[in-house]
Design an enzyme around this catalytic site. Structure first.
Site, mmCIF file in Angstrom:
data_model
loop_
_atom_site.group_PDB
_atom_site.id
_atom_site.type_symbol
_atom_site.label_atom_id
_atom_site.label_comp_id
_atom_site.label_asym_id
_atom_site.label_seq_id
_atom_site.Cartn_x
_atom_site.Cartn_y
_atom_site.Cartn_z
ATOM 1 N N GLU A 291 0.716 -1.196 0.029
ATOM 2 C CA GLU A 291 0.034 0.043 0.128
ATOM 3 C C GLU A 291 0.885 1.320 0.062
ATOM 4 O O GLU A 291 0.380 2.149 -0.252
ATOM 5 C CB GLU A 291 -0.818 -0.214 1.208
ATOM 6 C CG GLU A 291 -2.121 -0.929 1.085
ATOM 7 C CD GLU A 291 -3.296 -0.689 2.121
ATOM 8 O OE1 GLU A 291 -4.410 -1.205 2.298
ATOM 9 O OE2 GLU A 291 -2.939 -0.073 3.049
ATOM 10 N N HIS A 312 9.338 -26.275 -1.671
ATOM 11 C CA HIS A 312 8.860 -27.332 -2.434
ATOM 12 C C HIS A 312 7.728 -26.898 -3.230
ATOM 13 O O HIS A 312 7.146 -27.767 -3.971
ATOM 14 C CB HIS A 312 8.522 -28.287 -1.473
ATOM 15 C CG HIS A 312 9.735 -28.979 -0.714
ATOM 16 N ND1 HIS A 312 10.048 -30.255 -1.071
ATOM 17 C CD2 HIS A 312 10.201 -28.696 0.292
ATOM 18 C CE1 HIS A 312 10.948 -30.649 -0.145
ATOM 19 N NE2 HIS A 312 11.211 -29.527 0.820
ATOM 20 N N LYS A 426 -14.046 -1.157 -4.400
ATOM 21 C CA LYS A 426 -15.298 -0.954 -3.423
ATOM 22 C C LYS A 426 -16.405 -0.005 -4.153
ATOM 23 O O LYS A 426 -17.551 -0.584 -4.068
ATOM 24 C CB LYS A 426 -14.561 -0.014 -2.282
ATOM 25 C CG LYS A 426 -13.807 -0.594 -1.298
ATOM 26 C CD LYS A 426 -13.386 0.369 -0.261
ATOM 27 C CE LYS A 426 -12.296 -0.324 0.540
ATOM 28 N NZ LYS A 426 -11.751 0.847 1.716
#
Length: 450
Positions: A291, A312, A426
């Site tokens: 951010e 892995h 949003k």
């Protein structure tokens, strides 16, 4: 002062040489001065810089008192928040507590079970959590500056109803703790009208920098962790990283190396640990840097990995994939606990060469071998040595990375203290949900999704 964090840059060579670090010193010092003088972008959100020595002592005492009440009252403590409102506390609790703290008997745990809600919108997650805790004594800490952030607001509505049905309104208000704005917002209004005990999110501290405010301190204290030690670690780090000499200031050196690598095309930084309890510290770090730096078409992409597990799965890519990666290893010098590998007479697994060695010794050799292998494959490695995982060193780590983040953002020419890009999804989500005032946008989005 205890031993400090230390930085090993030997395996960033030959990708970054010492003269390149020295070249950046004056620029980094200038950016640090800009932070200190509060003259740069986002200067209204620099309260975190002096927080370790300039926090509200009266509120700090109330936090410890509330934490004792939670420990003595509740079987389960629900922490409701998203992003910076929960990642810091979860990182601390998981780093310092028993790995399986929620599975221990309360006589061993001596604190409530702690679960996190309001960090997603999954009905399955919420239903499973409610099923788990419905018959237990519950306390809730809801954390939101505004009180209208979708994920925690939904979660709190559900838990508020659960507590009021279970204990009545009067009983529920004794079990709900709200961490929010000092004077305004939906949660402040609700908390004042219902009579919840409240704690303040400072106006000058942004969410991702807020772990050493009541946002993080109440859940951390309720888990039994010593928050005085945590603040002491952060205060000592603040003092240590006030030096303007790049030879002495490890924050400066970290900023210099990561930005020198970025300028050479190393656009992804992987924060790597060899301790599973550091997983959520990586999640906190990803938000802090993602951010802060990711804007204006710029920024180092923050990724995190848990080794040796992820060796892995991601090991092949790191070793031989696109060469745009550098790694920052968190090397824990002394584990919380030790366990010896015993000899087996039959030795069918061929592991007797490890007999009488501590598992942590094996873990450290895995770290050392990985640093060398990845370095040979074209991946520079920064190693941050941490003496132990404790409240004190959590405070040190937080301040180290926060200060480095602020300086690094300015060095990249961005405002590291805003996050305008998070509003885009949003707006779309609210329109698609039919939130009043978004009707025209809803029709446009629905057409695009056909």
């Amino acid at each position: 002062m205890k031993n400090s964090l230390s930085l090993d840059l030997t395996k960033t060579k030959p990708y970054v040489e010492e003269h390149e670090i020295q070249y950046l010193e004056s620029i980094i010092r200038e950016m640090d001065n800009t932070l200190g003088k509060k003259t740069g972008p986002g200067n209204k959100f620099l309260g975190w810089m002096d927080l370790p020595i300039n926090y509200n002592k009266e509120e700090f005492a109330r936090i410890k008192k509330a934490a004792e009440k939670i420990k003595n009252t509740c079987d389960v403590f629900i922490v409701i928040g998203i992003g910076g409102s929960y990642l810091g506390s979860r990182a601390a609790i998981e780093m310092i507590s028993n790995t399986f703290y929620n599975n221990l008997d309360k006589s061993q745990r001596k604190v409530p079970q702690i679960y996190f809600a309001g960090n997603n919108i999954s009905s399955t997650y919420m239903a499973d959590l409610l099923e788990l805790v419905k018959d237990k004594d519950i306390c809730v800490n809801v954390i939101s500056k505004s009180g209208t952030t979708t994920e925690p607001a939904i979660a709190f509505r559900i838990f508020k109803e659960l507590l009021e049905n279970k204990y009545g309104k009067e009983g529920a208000k004794e079990r709900i703790f709200a961490t929010t704005d000092a004077a305004k917002g939906a949660l402040r209004t609700l908390a004042d009208s219902e009579g919840y005990e409240t704690f303040v999110i400072p106006d000058d501290v942004g969410g991702r920098f807020s772990v050493l405010t009541p946002v993080g301190l109440l859940p951390i204290a309720a888990s039994g962790i010593d928050i005085d030690e945590m603040m002491k670690g952060a205060a000592d780090a603040r003092q240590e990283y006030s030096s303007d000499n790049i030879e002495k200031n490890h924050v400066y050196r970290y900023v210099a190396v990561r930005n020198a690598l970025y300028r050479k095309g190393k656009t992804t930084e992987m924060l790597v640990n060899f301790e599973p309890c550091l997983h959520y510290f990586g999640e906190w770090w990803k938000q802090l840097y993602g951010e802060s730096e990711g804007k204006d078409g710029k920024g180092i992409f923050p990724a995190a990995a848990d080794f040796s597990t992820d060796l892995h799965s991601m090991g092949q890519y790191i070793q031989e994939g696109l060469r745009n990666i550098f790694e920052t290893f968190i090397n824990v010098e002394n584990p919380r606990k030790s366990i010896m590998i015993k000899e087996d007479k039959e030795n069918l697994d061929g592991l007797n060469f490890l007999a009488e060695k501590d598992m942590d010794y094996v873990n450290h050799q895995a770290l050392r071998g990985t640093v060398l292998a990845h370095n040979d494959g074209g991946v520079p490695a920064i190693v941050l040595n941490v003496p132990e995982l404790s409240a004190y060193y959590f405070g040190q780590l937080v301040y180290f990375f926060e200060k480095a983040c602020g300086i690094s953002g300015y060095l990249q020419g961005v405002n590291p203290f805003d996050q305008p890009g998070v509003e885009a999804y949003k707006k779309n989500m609210f329109a698609l949900l039919g939130k009043p005032g978004h009707e025209d946008m809803k029709a446009t989005l629905e057409e695009r999704l056909k």
